[in-house]
Write a protein that holds these residues in place. Structure first.
Motif, short mmCIF file in Angstrom:
data_model
loop_
_atom_site.label_atom_id
_atom_site.label_comp_id
_atom_site.label_asym_id
_atom_site.label_seq_id
_atom_site.Cartn_x
_atom_site.Cartn_y
_atom_site.Cartn_z
N SER A 1 -10.27 6.96 7.83
CA SER A 1 -8.84 7.06 8.17
C SER A 1 -7.97 6.88 6.93
N ILE A 2 -7.17 7.89 6.64
CA ILE A 2 -6.26 7.79 5.49
C ILE A 2 -5.25 6.66 5.71
N LEU A 3 -4.88 6.44 6.96
CA LEU A 3 -3.93 5.37 7.28
C LEU A 3 -4.52 4.01 6.93
N MET A 4 -5.79 3.80 7.29
CA MET A 4 -6.45 2.51 7.02
C MET A 4 -6.67 2.33 5.51
N ARG A 5 -7.04 3.41 4.84
CA ARG A 5 -7.25 3.30 3.38
C ARG A 5 -5.93 2.92 2.72
N ARG A 6 -4.85 3.53 3.19
CA ARG A 6 -3.52 3.25 2.60
C ARG A 6 -3.15 1.80 2.84
N LYS A 7 -3.35 1.32 4.08
CA LYS A 7 -2.96 -0.07 4.41
C LYS A 7 -3.81 -1.08 3.64
N LEU A 8 -5.10 -0.77 3.49
CA LEU A 8 -5.97 -1.69 2.78
C LEU A 8 -5.61 -1.73 1.29
N LYS A 9 -5.30 -0.57 0.75
CA LYS A 9 -4.89 -0.49 -0.65
C LYS A 9 -3.62 -1.33 -0.87
N GLU A 10 -2.68 -1.22 0.05
CA GLU A 10 -1.45 -2.02 -0.06
C GLU A 10 -1.76 -3.51 -0.02
N SER A 11 -2.66 -3.89 0.89
CA SER A 11 -3.04 -5.31 1.01
C SER A 11 -3.66 -5.83 -0.27
N ILE A 12 -4.54 -5.03 -0.85
CA ILE A 12 -5.22 -5.47 -2.08
C ILE A 12 -4.22 -5.56 -3.22
N GLU A 13 -3.36 -4.57 -3.33
CA GLU A 13 -2.37 -4.57 -4.43
C GLU A 13 -1.38 -5.72 -4.30
N LEU A 14 -1.16 -6.17 -3.07
CA LEU A 14 -0.25 -7.32 -2.86
C LEU A 14 -0.83 -8.61 -3.43
N CYS A 15 -2.17 -8.71 -3.42
CA CYS A 15 -2.75 -9.99 -3.86
C CYS A 15 -3.41 -9.88 -5.24
N CYS A 16 -3.42 -8.67 -5.79
CA CYS A 16 -4.12 -8.51 -7.05
C CYS A 16 -3.50 -7.36 -7.82
N ASP A 17 -2.69 -7.68 -8.85
CA ASP A 17 -2.03 -6.57 -9.55
C ASP A 17 -2.87 -5.97 -10.67
N PHE A 18 -4.13 -6.48 -10.78
CA PHE A 18 -5.01 -5.86 -11.78
C PHE A 18 -6.18 -5.12 -11.11
N ALA A 19 -5.96 -4.67 -9.89
CA ALA A 19 -7.01 -3.94 -9.17
C ALA A 19 -6.93 -2.46 -9.48
N GLU A 20 -8.09 -1.88 -9.70
CA GLU A 20 -8.20 -0.42 -9.90
C GLU A 20 -8.95 0.10 -8.67
#
Lengths: 295, 126
Positions: free
Chosen positions: B13-32
């Motif tokens: 699901s593109i929606l879930m990938r997008r939401k998970l990416k947002e969650s990760i970026e919120l807690c880690c600004d050095f994530a690739e």
């Protein structure tokens, strides 16, 4: 939710016109207050606690009040006070009908009595429906004549109704429709549940409703049929079916899911013991189809 | 571990990938972050990218998440794969553990759950 049913009953029995119904529904909706706001307003919960509980609701099949009590944020007495305040707000439909001069109190009372008679409801059942008891609403308005495993179907439909109310729209009405051997889809996401129970499940809508529903669930404005709209619509079904499988697992029944797929203007496979439920949303209808599956 | 936290997100699901990416970026600004939309893509991308952390859905076309985890763990026994699924049944939990999953997250997740997992990985690798 009850106001949707009673309003529709008044309309179909010629007691009010469609314009009058629209008018009073707007008035009634404007004073419908969610439990969270009532709780914050009365100082029983903080806004942060309300937000936390809404977040937990997306993972648990529990009402707002249940979770608040479980987490010791409010007592059972507090919850009863809030619910009673909310119930008063639901009486606004009757009040609006009288204030607008569309019906007298006596006419409303007669209509309520006829409603009870026509649906063969006891006072307790009517009260339960007025209080938004989803299980009672499903029992009253949805037919499961063709189905052997009635309890599983009822569980599924009640949970689906609660999830629509939680994630999509609060003010809805549900009704059965007959499902013959096959169903011709508009835009329909389907998913099979298999294991100790085998179910075909699908949610179907015309394009405009499909897009509004997908927008609501994703939290983004979606204006065309594309990967995002299809997956948002499908993800709602997946999320709901996921919660259903977790609930069944907790009862000792293990089930699995197939990936969701889109059917566009196609006939479904043959449906054995098919049940159809229409969800009447403010902007249109979404059909839920469930059937025994040969998968 | 390099300074960049490499994360692979696998969900159809593109929606879930997008939401998970947002969650990760919120807690880690050095994530690739790289993305895959089925289990086979996840296995292929793992071998190419060698991420520090993987989030894997279970129910997907082509190859499901449990099969993908098994293959990834065969390739790299140190792989950290978090199952992120709406079907957190006893059966799936058991399968995930047997496959060698690092954690299991029931969808939809809370932000704090993702933060805890990322922080746990970071502290383990120090």
């Amino acid at each position: 939710m009850f106001s949707q049913y009673f309003g529709n009953y008044l309309l179909t029995n010629g007691l009010i016109t469609i314009e009058q119904l629209k008018d009073v529904m707007i008035i009634q909706k404007s004073v419908h207050i969610k439990i969270g706001i009532l709780a914050v307003n009365s100082g029983l919960l903080t806004a942060l606690q309300v937000e936390e509980i809404h977040g937990l609701q997306t993972r648990m099949d529990k009402k707002f009040g249940e979770i608040a009590v479980q987490r010791n944020y409010i007592t059972v007495n507090d919850l009863e006070k809030i619910l009673s305040e909310q119930q008063n707000a639901n009486l606004m439909l009757g009040q609006a009908l009288m204030d607008r001069g569309y019906m007298t109190l006596g006419q409303i009372e007669d209509a309520l009595n006829n409603y009870k008679r026509d649906y063969e409801l006891t006072d307790i059942q009517l009260k339960a429906i007025q209080n938004g008891d989803i299980d009672e609403i499903v029992d009253t308005f949805i037919k499961f004549d063709k189905v052997k495993d009635v309890n599983t179907y009822k569980e599924y439909v009640s949970l689906f109704t609660r999830n629509v109310i939680r994630f999509i729209e609060e003010d809805i009405r549900i009704e059965s429709f007959e499902v013959k051997n096959k169903y011709l889809s508009n835009y329909m996401m389907v998913q099979n549940i298999y294991g100790e129970t085998n179910l075909f499940t699908g949610i179907d809508a015309k394009e405009d409703v499909f897009l509004k529903f997908a927008s609501k669930f994703s939290g983004e404005e979606i204006t065309e049929i594309n990967e995002l709209s299809i997956e948002s619509f499908g993800e709602f079904l997946n999320l709901h079916n996921g919660i259903f499988t977790v609930n069944k697992s907790n009862e000792g029944v293990e089930l699995e899911l197939t990936p969701q797929t889109l059917m566009q203007f196609e006939e479904t496979p043959e449906l054995f013991e098919g049940v159809g439920i229409t969800f009447f949303l403010p902007y249109g209808e979404v059909n839920l189809i469930i059937s025994n599956s040969k998968l | 571990m390099s300074e960049i936290l490499k994360v692979l997100i696998c969900d159809d699901s593109i929606l879930m990938r997008r939401k998970l990416k947002e969650s990760i970026e919120l807690c880690c600004d050095f994530a690739e972050i790289t993305e895959a939309k089925n289990g086979q893509m996840a296995v292929d991308m793992y071998k190419e990218v060698m991420p520090d952390l993987v989030f894997m859905d279970i129910v997907m076309p082509v190859k499901d998440g449990i099969e993908a985890v098994k293959e990834i763990k065969l390739f790299d026994s140190e792989a950290r794969v978090v199952m992120a699924s709406s079907t957190g049944t006893q059966l799936n939990l058991r399968k995930a553990i047997e496959a060698g999953a690092y954690e299991f997250v029931q969808k939809p997740w809370e932000q704090s759950t993702i933060e805890n997992i990322v922080n746990k990985l970071i502290s383990e690798r120090m």
